[in-house]
Design a protein around this motif. Structure first.
Motif, PDB file in Angstrom:
ATOM      1  N   ARG A  10       0.183   2.571   5.823  1.00 56.33           N
ATOM      2  CA  ARG A  10      -0.298   1.207   6.017  1.00 56.33           C
ATOM      3  C   ARG A  10       0.757   0.268   5.468  1.00 56.33           C
ATOM      4  O   ARG A  10       1.365   0.520   4.433  1.00 56.33           O
ATOM      5  CB  ARG A  10      -1.608   0.966   5.262  1.00 56.33           C
ATOM      6  CG  ARG A  10      -2.737   1.830   5.702  1.00 56.33           C
ATOM      7  CD  ARG A  10      -3.300   1.293   6.985  1.00 56.33           C
ATOM      8  NE  ARG A  10      -4.404   2.134   7.394  1.00 56.33           N
ATOM      9  CZ  ARG A  10      -4.735   2.337   8.637  1.00 56.33           C
ATOM     10  NH1 ARG A  10      -4.064   1.750   9.598  1.00 56.33           N
ATOM     11  NH2 ARG A  10      -5.718   3.100   8.942  1.00 56.33           N
ATOM     12  N   ARG A  11       0.981  -0.828   6.151  1.00 51.42           N
ATOM     13  CA  ARG A  11       1.936  -1.828   5.675  1.00 51.42           C
ATOM     14  C   ARG A  11       1.203  -2.809   4.776  1.00 51.42           C
ATOM     15  O   ARG A  11       0.161  -3.347   5.132  1.00 51.42           O
ATOM     16  CB  ARG A  11       2.556  -2.575   6.838  1.00 51.42           C
ATOM     17  CG  ARG A  11       3.573  -3.632   6.385  1.00 51.42           C
ATOM     18  CD  ARG A  11       4.209  -4.300   7.556  1.00 51.42           C
ATOM     19  NE  ARG A  11       4.927  -3.300   8.322  1.00 51.42           N
ATOM     20  CZ  ARG A  11       6.253  -3.228   8.418  1.00 51.42           C
ATOM     21  NH1 ARG A  11       6.980  -4.126   7.812  1.00 51.42           N
ATOM     22  NH2 ARG A  11       6.831  -2.303   9.128  1.00 51.42           N
ATOM     23  N   VAL A  12       1.774  -3.066   3.600  1.00 50.84           N
ATOM     24  CA  VAL A  12       1.244  -4.042   2.654  1.00 50.84           C
ATOM     25  C   VAL A  12       2.322  -5.105   2.470  1.00 50.84           C
ATOM     26  O   VAL A  12       3.462  -4.792   2.142  1.00 50.84           O
ATOM     27  CB  VAL A  12       0.914  -3.389   1.289  1.00 50.84           C
ATOM     28  CG1 VAL A  12       0.438  -4.438   0.294  1.00 50.84           C
ATOM     29  CG2 VAL A  12      -0.118  -2.282   1.465  1.00 50.84           C
ATOM     30  N   ALA A  20      -2.386 -10.397  -0.879  1.00 48.40           N
ATOM     31  CA  ALA A  20      -1.682  -9.236  -0.346  1.00 48.40           C
ATOM     32  C   ALA A  20      -2.275  -8.987   1.032  1.00 48.40           C
ATOM     33  O   ALA A  20      -3.492  -9.002   1.200  1.00 48.40           O
ATOM     34  CB  ALA A  20      -1.890  -8.022  -1.241  1.00 48.40           C
ATOM     35  N   ILE A  22      -2.817  -6.460   4.097  1.00 51.14           N
ATOM     36  CA  ILE A  22      -2.820  -5.032   4.363  1.00 51.14           C
ATOM     37  C   ILE A  22      -3.274  -4.799   5.792  1.00 51.14           C
ATOM     38  O   ILE A  22      -4.308  -5.323   6.210  1.00 51.14           O
ATOM     39  CB  ILE A  22      -3.751  -4.287   3.397  1.00 51.14           C
ATOM     40  CG1 ILE A  22      -3.355  -4.571   1.951  1.00 51.14           C
ATOM     41  CG2 ILE A  22      -3.749  -2.791   3.681  1.00 51.14           C
ATOM     42  CD1 ILE A  22      -4.299  -3.991   0.919  1.00 51.14           C
TER      43      ILE A  22
END
Length: 71
Positions: A10-12, A20, A22
């Protein structure tokens, strides 16, 4: 601990003075052990704890930004 079906990365994205971000869907484990889920494709997680919808961001952080100093 990740299971075989949810090992996908997963891209954060950490934002300056904001949430943030997500890529969802996500399951969040809170400090008391409860879980919160979101099926949205992009989830904004509150980092300042000012949100009325914590752990999700409701943009409350915008009300508390310091104003730039006058020249």
């Amino acid at each position: 601990m990740p299971t075989e079906h949810n090992r996908e990365r997963r891209r954060v994205t950490l934002t300056r003075d904001g949430p943030a971000l997500i890529e969802g869907p996500v399951e969040l484990v809170m400090d008391d052990g409860t879980t919160v889920t979101s099926d949205r494709f992009l989830v904004a997680i509150c980092m300042c704890r000012r949100s009325g919808n914590y752990p999700f961001c409701d943009t409350s952080h915008r009300k508390h930004r310091s104003k730039p100093a006058a020249d």
